[in-house]
Design a protein around this motif. Structure first.
Motif, mmCIF file in Angstrom:
data_model
loop_
_atom_site.group_PDB
_atom_site.id
_atom_site.type_symbol
_atom_site.label_atom_id
_atom_site.label_comp_id
_atom_site.label_asym_id
_atom_site.label_seq_id
_atom_site.Cartn_x
_atom_site.Cartn_y
_atom_site.Cartn_z
ATOM 1 N N THR A 173 -5.364 6.815 -0.424
ATOM 2 C CA THR A 173 -4.379 5.918 -1.033
ATOM 3 C C THR A 173 -4.214 5.968 -2.396
ATOM 4 O OG1 THR A 173 -5.644 4.191 -0.933
ATOM 5 C CG2 THR A 173 -4.137 4.206 0.828
ATOM 6 N N TRP A 174 -3.235 5.782 -2.830
ATOM 7 C CA TRP A 174 -2.938 5.431 -4.614
ATOM 8 C C TRP A 174 -2.698 3.864 -4.520
ATOM 9 C CZ3 TRP A 174 0.541 3.202 -7.804
ATOM 10 C CH2 TRP A 174 0.742 3.660 -9.063
ATOM 11 N N ASN A 175 -3.655 3.617 -5.612
ATOM 12 C CA ASN A 175 -3.672 2.026 -5.712
ATOM 13 C C ASN A 175 -3.018 1.807 -7.139
ATOM 14 O OD1 ASN A 175 -6.486 -0.153 -6.297
ATOM 15 N ND2 ASN A 175 -4.282 -0.760 -5.618
ATOM 16 N N SER B 184 -3.218 -5.740 0.223
ATOM 17 C CA SER B 184 -3.356 -4.490 0.145
ATOM 18 C C SER B 184 -2.438 -3.430 0.242
ATOM 19 C CB SER B 184 -4.963 -3.845 0.551
ATOM 20 O OG SER B 184 -4.762 -4.162 1.740
ATOM 21 N N THR C 136 -0.680 -0.455 -2.509
ATOM 22 C CA THR C 136 -1.145 1.002 -2.293
ATOM 23 C C THR C 136 -0.135 1.695 -1.223
ATOM 24 O OG1 THR C 136 -2.186 0.166 -0.104
ATOM 25 C CG2 THR C 136 -3.495 0.263 -1.810
ATOM 26 N N TYR D 79 -8.656 -2.395 -4.369
ATOM 27 C CA TYR D 79 -7.912 -3.425 -3.498
ATOM 28 C C TYR D 79 -8.913 -4.106 -2.294
ATOM 29 C CZ TYR D 79 -7.307 0.516 -0.595
ATOM 30 O OH TYR D 79 -7.640 1.799 -0.105
#
Ligand SMILES: Cc1cc2nc3c(=O)[nH]c(=O)nc-3n(C[C@H](O)[C@H](O)[C@H](O)COP(=O)(O)OP(=O)(O)OC[C@H]3O[C@@H](n4cnc5c(N)ncnc54)[C@H](O)[C@@H]3O)c2cc1C
Lengths: 486, 63
Positions: A38-40, A55, A59, A144
């Motif tokens: 994932t991108w956060n 979260s 994300t 996250y």
């Protein structure tokens, strides 16, 4: 055909990868290596940490975005770079270990023509015994997952406050060399806001614990603003907020160790003290990821390619010098490795030449002063500049990088949340120019007084919310993404 | 750097083992200032001003 490998899919690496793909012809390959699927949007982890967001809101899955853009994604962790090639191939390469459930633990060597190290910080909880959520006694909001844990723990504290039990919450940094004090500041005031909203503020004591010499330093040596005909400082401004909201502070502190419910710290004047707590969110110090550098003959050249703190050495002036001799020109602008013209380090992963805040030590020699922050906007700008340089090197045969993004020549726009809520939230909106003070250009204060500014209000909260949606939209590479600035 | 002097901890916080409060001489905002921070029409105007200031900074930094 050229292959550009980007290590890390955070703010700087993801920005670099998207711009590379946008500008490079299809015959060239852009590969992103990152251990998380994932991108956060890390700045909004603060709101996850107080239960205002979950979260999923901060994300998204990277693979579909990379598939859509034609970027090759390896869910893996880089462990070594071989910038001179290996015994079996003259082409430079990077060793990775896969982390996806299907290929967990599988090793692979990926050859590259250009490499961008954008691996961000290693969260070095191990630097302080007892620090951190994994086996320690404190929570964190750096990821996250950590932030979700912090929110659950905060809920328990609120329950206890509701039952009439007094609670002490300590928020800040867990080591004398930490950076990211802005995030600790944000979490402090978000927690304070949540406690007021829950109607339990009177029984809670909130303590901000930091390695800063004074409030408002934020690792950038503080800021000066022109306001109402006077030059005022971020120190005065921050102290005012602390006083207004009844938040106590312990400054110039290095946390030595933490046990269940109590922490031990040393201050710059050599005093050692103990503080009990019911809840503690302390950020860890950062260091570079554990990446090894290996020469063609197999010898270890990690200490030549990386600084002792694990960050990649780039085009900075690393000559040790006293504060009085620090120059804006010490800071890197092209982020190219001095040893390998096709290797770059951006975002938190590059080694800064020295701090921005004045470095200080306690009588026992403990360093107690903030490391320099590399926040979102500078990280994005570096990623983009390096991507554009690489495009020029590939397409136009440029022999050296063509784009610059020095932190001494760029500004930063920061919005520090002080409490969430569409009508009751507040945030401090700050701009500073340049990030690294330049006393030759701006004698006296090091920064432009007219372009360095700060104000607190609901408008800042709206701005922070807007930025949250805007940057997630951009990171998803949705239509028009490239028009949204870094 | 401003000089700070110690004050007693705020009522009801149960502080026993903390060093002196630091932010004791800083200016307190007036009621009006605090109210304006969440006053919707005023903040709508400030939102415009903050956006412009940030946009200028962003454009300057994008070279
Ligand atoms: C709680 C918190 C709040 C913040 N709030 C703000 C804010 O309000 N405004 C602001 O401007 N900045 C803020 N920051 C700072 C901001 O998050 C950083 O500036 C930014 O994330 C730095 O980008 P980066 O790309 O260098 O690193 P990161 O975004 O951390 O990305 C690093 C990437 O590298 C990957 N990686 C790690 N190890 C490896 C490996 N071995 N191989 C390959 N990939 C690897 C990671 O998985 C990640 O994808 C905050 C930071 C924190 C912790």
């Amino acid at each position: 055909m050229a292959r550009v490998v980007v290590l890390g899919a955070g703010i700087s690496g993801h920005t670099a990868a998207l711009h590379l793909r946008r500008k490079l012809g299809k015959q060239h390959e852009v590969v992103v290596v990152s251990p998380n699927s994932t991108w956060n949007w890390i700045p909004s982890n603060i709101w996850v940490g107080v239960g205002r967001m979950d979260s999923e809101q901060v994300t998204f899955e990277l693979a579909p975005v990379y598939r859509k853009k034609g970027i090759v994604f390896r869910q893996a962790k880089a462990v070594a770079i071989r910038p001179e090639g290996s015994e079996t191939s003259a082409r430079p390469s990077v060793d990775v270990v896969h982390t996806s459930s299907g290929r967990q633990g599988e090793s692979e060597s990926i050859e590259y023509d250009y490499l961008i190290n954008a691996t961000g910080p290693k969260l070095n909880f191990g630097a302080t015994p007892g620090l951190g959520p994994d086996g320690g006694h404190t929570v964190s909001v750096c990821t996250y997952g950590h932030a979700e844990q912090a929110a659950r723990k905060l809920d328990e504290i609120i329950d206890r406050l509701r039952r009439g039990e007094r609670q002490r919450l300590v928020i800040g940094v867990g080591h004398g060399t930490c950076t990211c004090e802005g995030a600790a500041f944000e979490y402090t005031f978000n927690v304070e806001h949540e406690l007021r909203e829950a109607g339990v503020r009177d029984l809670a004591e909130i303590v901000y614990l930091s390695n800063e010499y004074e409030l408002g330093d934020f690792g950038v040596g503080g800021m000066s603003f022109a306001q109402n005909g006077f030059v005022t400082t971020s120190q005065l401004w921050t102290e005012s907020l602390f006083r207004e909201r009844g938040v106590r502070s312990i400054l110039r502190a290095h946390v030595q160790r933490i046990e269940e419910g109590r922490l031990f710290y040393e201050t710059l004047d050599g005093t050692e003290a103990e503080l009990t707590f019911d809840f503690a969110m302390l950020l860890p110090p950062f260091r570079g990821q554990d990446l090894q550098a290996v020469a063609r003959d197999g010898s270890d050249i990690t200490d030549q390619v990386f600084a002792p703190n694990g960050f990649l050495k780039v085009d900075a002036d690393y000559t040790p010098k006293p504060v009085e001799e620090w120059k804006a020109s010490d800071w890197p602008s092209t982020y190219v490795s001095p040893l390998y013209p096709n290797v770059f380090g951006v975002g938190i992963a590059f080694a800064p030449p020295h701090p921005i805040s004045v470095p200080r030590k306690s009588p026992t020699g403990t360093v107690i002063s903030p490391a320099p922050p590399r926040t979102g906007m500078p990280s994005g700008l570096m990623g983009r500049a390096v991507a554009e340089s690489i495009v020029d090197m590939i397409d136009r045969g440029a022999r050296t990088p063509t784009h610059r993004a020095s932190m001494a020549e760029m500004g930063a726009a920061c919005v520090a949340s002080a409490g969430a809520g569409l009508t009751k939230g507040t945030a401090a909106s700050m701009t500073m120019y340049p990030v690294v003070p330049d006393y030759d250009r701006y004698p006296g204060y090091g920064r432009s007084l007219t372009q360095t500014s700060g104000e607190i209000g609901l408008a800042g909260h709206w701005m922070k919310h807007l930025l949250h949606h805007m940057f997630i939209y951009k990171a998803k590479a949705n239509p028009g993404w490239s028009y949204i600035p870094e | 750097m401003t000089e700070n002097k110690a004050t007693a901890p705020p009522e009801g916080t149960g502080v026993t083992d903390l060093p002196p409060e630091l932010a004791s001489t800083a200016p307190m905002p007036t009621q009006r200032t605090v109210r304006l921070r969440t006053n919707l029409p005023y903040q709508a105007v400030r939102f415009g001003a903050v956006s412009l200031r940030m946009m200028r900074m962003v454009l300057k930094s994008h070279g």
